[in-house]
Design an enzyme around this catalytic site. Structure first.
Site, PDB file in Angstrom:
ATOM      1  CB  CYS A  62      -0.964  -0.021   1.182  1.00 19.01           C
ATOM      2  SG  CYS A  62      -0.197  -0.412   2.773  1.00 19.01           S
TER       3      CYS A  62
HETATM    4  N1  LIG Z   1      -4.662  -4.023   4.799  1.00 21.83           N
HETATM    5  C1  LIG Z   1      -4.084  -3.361   3.818  1.00 21.83           C
HETATM    6  O1  LIG Z   1      -4.296  -2.150   3.648  1.00 21.83           O
HETATM    7  C2  LIG Z   1      -3.170  -4.070   2.856  1.00 21.83           C
HETATM    8  C3  LIG Z   1      -2.714  -3.366   1.733  1.00 21.83           C
HETATM    9  C4  LIG Z   1      -1.866  -4.007   0.822  1.00 21.83           C
HETATM   10  C5  LIG Z   1      -1.474  -5.316   1.051  1.00 21.83           C
HETATM   11  N2  LIG Z   1      -1.904  -5.974   2.166  1.00 21.83           N
HETATM   12  C6  LIG Z   1      -1.456  -7.357   2.343  1.00 21.83           C
HETATM   13  O2  LIG Z   1      -2.529  -8.216   1.970  1.00 21.83           O
HETATM   14  C7  LIG Z   1      -2.523  -9.389   2.801  1.00 21.83           C
HETATM   15  C8  LIG Z   1      -3.862  -9.461   3.527  1.00 21.83           C
HETATM   16  O3  LIG Z   1      -4.017  -8.277   4.286  1.00 21.83           O
HETATM   17  P1  LIG Z   1      -5.286  -8.004   5.186  1.00 21.83           P
HETATM   18  O4  LIG Z   1      -5.174  -6.609   5.654  1.00 21.83           O
HETATM   19  O5  LIG Z   1      -6.506  -8.437   4.460  1.00 21.83           O
HETATM   20  O6  LIG Z   1      -4.988  -8.980   6.402  1.00 21.83           O
HETATM   21  P2  LIG Z   1      -5.980  -9.529   7.523  1.00 21.83           P
HETATM   22  O7  LIG Z   1      -7.136  -8.583   7.644  1.00 21.83           O
HETATM   23  O8  LIG Z   1      -5.157  -9.798   8.703  1.00 21.83           O
HETATM   24  O9  LIG Z   1      -6.507 -10.872   6.890  1.00 21.83           O
HETATM   25  C9  LIG Z   1      -5.665 -11.980   6.597  1.00 21.83           C
HETATM   26  C10 LIG Z   1      -6.550 -13.190   6.447  1.00 21.83           C
HETATM   27  O10 LIG Z   1      -5.740 -14.345   6.154  1.00 21.83           O
HETATM   28  C11 LIG Z   1      -6.283 -15.492   6.831  1.00 21.83           C
HETATM   29  N3  LIG Z   1      -5.167 -16.215   7.440  1.00 21.83           N
HETATM   30  C12 LIG Z   1      -4.702 -17.425   7.048  1.00 21.83           C
HETATM   31  N4  LIG Z   1      -3.659 -17.816   7.764  1.00 21.83           N
HETATM   32  C13 LIG Z   1      -3.447 -16.850   8.670  1.00 21.83           C
HETATM   33  C14 LIG Z   1      -2.498 -16.688   9.709  1.00 21.83           C
HETATM   34  N5  LIG Z   1      -1.566 -17.611   9.961  1.00 21.83           N
HETATM   35  N6  LIG Z   1      -2.565 -15.574  10.449  1.00 21.83           N
HETATM   36  C15 LIG Z   1      -3.504 -14.614  10.201  1.00 21.83           C
HETATM   37  N7  LIG Z   1      -4.426 -14.719   9.223  1.00 21.83           N
HETATM   38  C16 LIG Z   1      -4.399 -15.826   8.466  1.00 21.83           C
HETATM   39  C17 LIG Z   1      -7.250 -14.984   7.896  1.00 21.83           C
HETATM   40  O11 LIG Z   1      -8.558 -15.430   7.600  1.00 21.83           O
HETATM   41  P3  LIG Z   1      -9.188 -16.797   8.158  1.00 21.83           P
HETATM   42  O12 LIG Z   1      -8.747 -17.047   9.563  1.00 21.83           O
HETATM   43  O13 LIG Z   1     -10.648 -16.547   8.059  1.00 21.83           O
HETATM   44  O14 LIG Z   1      -8.694 -17.816   7.183  1.00 21.83           O
HETATM   45  C18 LIG Z   1      -7.244 -13.477   7.769  1.00 21.83           C
HETATM   46  O15 LIG Z   1      -8.536 -12.934   7.693  1.00 21.83           O
HETATM   47  C19 LIG Z   1      -1.339  -9.228   3.776  1.00 21.83           C
HETATM   48  O16 LIG Z   1      -0.247  -9.920   3.278  1.00 21.83           O
HETATM   49  C20 LIG Z   1      -1.092  -7.715   3.764  1.00 21.83           C
HETATM   50  O17 LIG Z   1       0.228  -7.371   4.076  1.00 21.83           O
HETATM   51  C21 LIG Z   1      -2.753  -5.388   3.053  1.00 21.83           C
END
Ligand SMILES: NC(=O)c1ccc[n+]([C@@H]2O[C@H](COP(=O)([O-])OP(=O)(O)OC[C@H]3O[C@@H](n4cnc5c(N)ncnc54)[C@H](OP(=O)(O)O)[C@@H]3O)[C@@H](O)[C@H]2O)c1
Length: 337
Positions: free
Chosen positions: A147
């Site tokens: 991001c």
């Molecule tokens: N948030 C942002 O603004 C943003 C921007 C650019 C890139 N990203 C990247 O995109 C990816 C997802 O980001 P996010 O913000 O959507 O993250 P998040 O809200 O923490 O969601 C990650 C999802 O992955 C699943 N998961 C599976 N294995 C996991 C583990 N060991 N620990 C934690 N979660 C696990 C979980 O869902 P279940 O438990 O339901 O399977 C969780 O909901 C990350 O790599 C992040 O760095 C995020």
């Protein structure tokens, strides 16, 4: 119709992507996977999403019908899944950082794991469509940019050649959703609300990604400093970027023209004269850029705003999918996300 699945669909990026794909006229949603919410309906977990379906556990064997799979796992968790999907013949867009860095040897230092698939690192295309459109079109694996890097690279890249920056300082402020759905003491409402502060002042992981992409395109080496801050808002990133040119100080109009020429005809990057703010881009796939030349300081200042969950993640991932499948790049991205 394109059949698409989302791995890790209940995270912040996964939920926004679910909504965007559900509203896309050329996409049929296949599997939405979740570990924590398997078996539960989407609209039960996210009442604001009017999406028919339920979460299923991840099983690569059941994704044969998916032409593209979006992986929304945290870093270090994503790469085994991405590798399995690619080995099974799927095209993958990975939103994590696991395939963004080109050199495998950077992973232990910056992400704390040894990268097992250098062959896939070589294949991965850094998915910033405005700068990598042709490569994205033919990609099997897109590493969706971080991001913070998205806004910073869109602002800086057109200026690398003409201004030969010797120093770049990126002072970035992000909304809380950038941290994902997990809550820590630092990201707890009571600490963030009505408060403001910096974090990871030295060595934030996005520094190496920004450096990599700037150095790929710069003719000479530059010094880079990046400091993120946490804003008491849900969505958006505003980066104030200070660039010290190695050439004679340009006029503001010259810098603006360089940006306008680069992004002429781009649907999602706008060069504006008025100072942009978060509200202008929240819930959209747009990036707004502005320039100020500070002669007294000998600096060119750039202001870049994006929504971290849309242009900084899920919207950009969808833009990449549109390119990969020969669709109009803006399809499914016209409305608020
Ligand atoms: N948030 C942002 O603004 C943003 C921007 C650019 C890139 N990203 C990247 O995109 C990816 C997802 O980001 P996010 O913000 O959507 O993250 P998040 O809200 O923490 O969601 C990650 C999802 O992955 C699943 N998961 C599976 N294995 C996991 C583990 N060991 N620990 C934690 N979660 C696990 C979980 O869902 P279940 O438990 O339901 O399977 C969780 O909901 C990350 O790599 C992040 O760095 C995020």
């Amino acid at each position: 119709m394109i059949t698409a699945s989302i791995i890790g669909a209940t995270g912040f990026t996964g939920a926004v992507l679910t909504d965007l794909l559900d509203g896309h006229p050329q996409v049929r949603l296949d599997a939405l996977t979740s570990i924590s919410y398997a078996g539960r309906r989407v609209d039960e977990v996210f009442p604001q999403l009017r999406v028919d379906g339920e979460y299923v556990p991840y099983d690569a064997g059941r994704l044969d019908a998916s032409q593209v799979v979006f992986v929304c796992y945290p870093h270090a968790e994503a790469h085994p899944v991405v590798a399995e999907l690619l080995d099974g013949g799927r095209r993958v867009i990975d939103l994590s950082a696991d395939f963004r860095l080109r050199a495998a040897e950077l992973y232990p230092e910056w992400y704390g794991f040894s990268h097992p698939r250098t062959d896939l690192l070589e294949q991965a295309v850094y998915g910033l469509p405005e700068l990598e459109r042709e490569a994205v079109t033919g990609a099997r694996l897109v590493a969706n940019p971080g991001c913070f890097p998205t806004g910073a690279l869109l602002a800086l890249t057109p200026l690398l050649g003409p201004l030969s920056p010797e120093l770049v300082v990126i002072d970035a402020k992000s909304g809380l959703s950038g941290a994902g759905r997990g809550t820590t003491e630092k990201t707890h409402f009571s600490n963030v609300h009505d408060n403001f502060g910096s974090y990871s002042e030295v060595g934030h992981r996005h520094t190496v990604e920004i450096r990599q992409e700037l150095e790929r395109r710069a003719s000479s080496s530059l010094s880079l400093a990046f400091t993120p801050h946490l804003l008491p808002v849900e969505r958006g990133i505003l980066s104030t970027i200070y660039l010290k040119p190695a050439v004679e100080m340009p006029e503001q109009q010259e810098v603006e023209s360089l940006l306008r020429e680069t992004y002429q005809g781009e649907p999602f990057v706008e060069v504006v004269t008025a100072t942009p703010s978060l509200r202008e881009v929240q819930y959209t796939n747009h990036c707004r850029l502005a320039v100020r030349v500070d002669r007294d300081a000998g600096l060119v200042k750039l202001i870049a705003v994006i929504d971290n969950l849309v242009k900084g993640a899920s919207g950009q991932a969808l833009q990449n999918m549109n390119l990969m499948f020969g669709l109009d790049e803006t399809l499914g991205l016209e409305r608020r996300a």
